[in-house]
Design an enzyme around this catalytic site. Structure first.
Site, mmCIF file in Angstrom:
data_model
loop_
_atom_site.group_PDB
_atom_site.id
_atom_site.type_symbol
_atom_site.label_atom_id
_atom_site.label_comp_id
_atom_site.label_asym_id
_atom_site.label_seq_id
_atom_site.Cartn_x
_atom_site.Cartn_y
_atom_site.Cartn_z
ATOM 1 N N GLU A 20 1.015 -1.396 0.038
ATOM 2 C CA GLU A 20 -0.068 -0.011 -0.001
ATOM 3 C C GLU A 20 0.892 1.292 -0.074
ATOM 4 O O GLU A 20 0.415 2.225 -0.645
ATOM 5 C CB GLU A 20 -0.876 -0.058 1.207
ATOM 6 C CG GLU A 20 -1.918 1.120 1.241
ATOM 7 C CD GLU A 20 -2.953 1.130 0.527
ATOM 8 O OE1 GLU A 20 -2.753 1.105 -0.950
ATOM 9 O OE2 GLU A 20 -4.166 0.802 0.961
ATOM 10 N N THR A 45 -3.260 12.064 -5.943
ATOM 11 C CA THR A 45 -3.108 11.943 -4.406
ATOM 12 C C THR A 45 -2.242 13.073 -3.980
ATOM 13 O O THR A 45 -3.012 13.568 -2.844
ATOM 14 C CB THR A 45 -2.379 10.646 -4.208
ATOM 15 O OG1 THR A 45 -2.739 9.637 -5.026
ATOM 16 C CG2 THR A 45 -2.256 10.456 -2.730
#
Lengths: 307, 307
Positions: free
Chosen positions: A128, A181
């Protein structure tokens, strides 16, 4: 057993008042993956379908989490990973988490489950981190454990399984736009008013209580995000219209899924969740923004073996 | 029934991670009050024992909350209130809340309970506001409902009853020093780091879950206040020594009770709570600070009729 096919689900993180800690697991949206033992040592990504993602193990989320686990075991064989990716990267419903979870879950099954789910999360965090540049588990935890999870802390990793009321359904709409992001991070303030923080933790405490007591009205009252939504919702076209449309037809609440652009809502019962789907879709149908929309039960099982 | 004697309990607000929203109710510490119907209309404070508090209805916390309720009913009689005050004002264990709750609870009993506990809290808030200059219910709610309560919001007033594990005991030490409310407010920052706020709401969500599941280890892990304690603890002499002494002999956690100066701790079992009492007392015994210390079960009933 030398080969396993698994389903690794999409997830919704943050869930309005639970920024950075809460998440839940979707049922009918997710990736399929095949994990196979091979004579060749190491981790090898051998197939990726639907999306253009790197095959190099160290550059692939599923590869990096698999490698973290592989380095913790002592075996004289390796693993091949095939990824049938259905969750679009960048959609805000845990695409990277599904990849990170799927490889370590599958490997663990093939070697007789030496690791528990919290340990698997530790490995998956490494994958992740490749995608999101920071170690977090708010999508990983629901993908592994199913249902609602609260990540109490990352170090040490503490994951709490919060009960899920039986009749809770999610509707997710994914407008096909890109939010970087870096951009969704940059809009967040470093400091927040204490009074807002108090309101947020009152809502989160209340939501946890509501999930324990299956109090749908209280779930509805608690699904308010006064900290993050005011900032991030500006990055999602028509966010407020979509949210209001969902609430208007009976959704318990709605908010940004993860860092967006997907928008989630929760409803009591499939019938309402389906009306919410139509109401949300109607908003984007009037624009030229392409979108996908899903209705799903909350998945209490998490990642699972298909065959 | 023309007269009623009631016990109105002391309470601990904030409870580490639950600043401004969480509270719990003590069992053996509280005020006694007598409420009596009289021919003379209005609210009349006729006796106050142990502490020097105002007899004028509008200047007395019990009087103001009684008046708020009296103005909402239509009766041709009045009420007398006698206050046998055992909770020292300014101690940080809900002295004003006990007074505010006692009068309206007693009156409600005498007129056949037309109001539910949330409605009684609405009246009591007016009395509490006289003492603390703002409308809050984090001591009122546990005094009225008993056990642990979460005040989700003030407007509209929403109070949640959180389950209390059976074997939970509180130890409270009250160093006899004065902290001005204005001072304990002034030290708080208007803004807090988002990362601290996230840690705080992770802990509160976790504590609510731990209370639901009677998970004492998790209660212990969750009793951390990263927002308020670092500021307010500086106003309490030897706070950190007292806290560490409690933890050292097995307390699940410790923190500031309300805005202090009292310090609370929670323990599993009476035996540990008693050791905690001795350990906390030992710290102040080495100083010339006078103190009182109490060990009590969590009171699940709240304010109650004695006779």
């Amino acid at each position: 057993m030398n080969e396993i096919k698994i389903f690794s689900p999409a997830t919704v993180a943050n869930v309005a008042c639970g920024f950075d800690v809460l998440g839940f697991c979707l049922d009918s949206v997710g990736d399929d993956m095949v994990i196979r033992k091979t004579d060749k040592k190491g981790i090898h990504i051998t197939k990726i379908e639907n999306f253009d993602l790197p095959f190099e193990t160290e550059l692939n989320v599923a590869g990096v989490s698999a490698l973290a686990m592989y380095n913790a075991i002592d075996v004289d064989f390796g693993f091949e990973i095939e990824i049938y990716k259905n969750i679009k990267p960048g959609s805000g419903i845990g695409s990277s988490a599904a990849s990170a979870v799927g490889s370590v879950f599958g490997m663990n099954e093939l070697i007789g489950r030496p690791f528990n789910k919290t340990q698997l999360t530790e490995f998956a965090i490494k994958g992740e981190a490749l995608a999101s540049k920071c170690e977090h588990a708010d999508n990983l935890a629901p993908a592994l454990f199913g249902g609602f999870t609260l990540v109490k802390s990352i170090s040490p990793l503490q994951i709490l399984e919060i009960p899920t009321p039986n009749d809770l359904f999610a509707t997710i709409i994914h407008p096909q736009i890109e939010i970087k992001t870096s951009e969704s991070r940059a809009v967040l303030p470093k400091e927040v008013p204490l009074s807002d923080a108090i309101e947020q933790w009152a809502n989160l405490g209340s939501l946890v209580h509501a999930l324990h007591t299956s109090d749908y009205n209280l779930i509805s009252n608690s699904l308010n995000d006064v900290i993050v939504e005011p900032y991030r919702s500006q990055l999602i076209p028509l966010f407020n219209d979509v949210k209001q449309a969902a609430l208007h037809v009976g959704a318990l609440g709605a908010g940004i899924s993860g860092s967006g652009p997907s928008i989630f809502s929760l409803s009591k019962g499939l019938e309402t969740a389906t009306k919410v789907k139509e109401a949300m879709a109607a908003v984007y149908s009037k624009t030229d923004i392409a979108f996908e929309v899903h209705v799903t039960k909350i998945n209490n099982e998490g990642v699972k073996i298909i065959s």
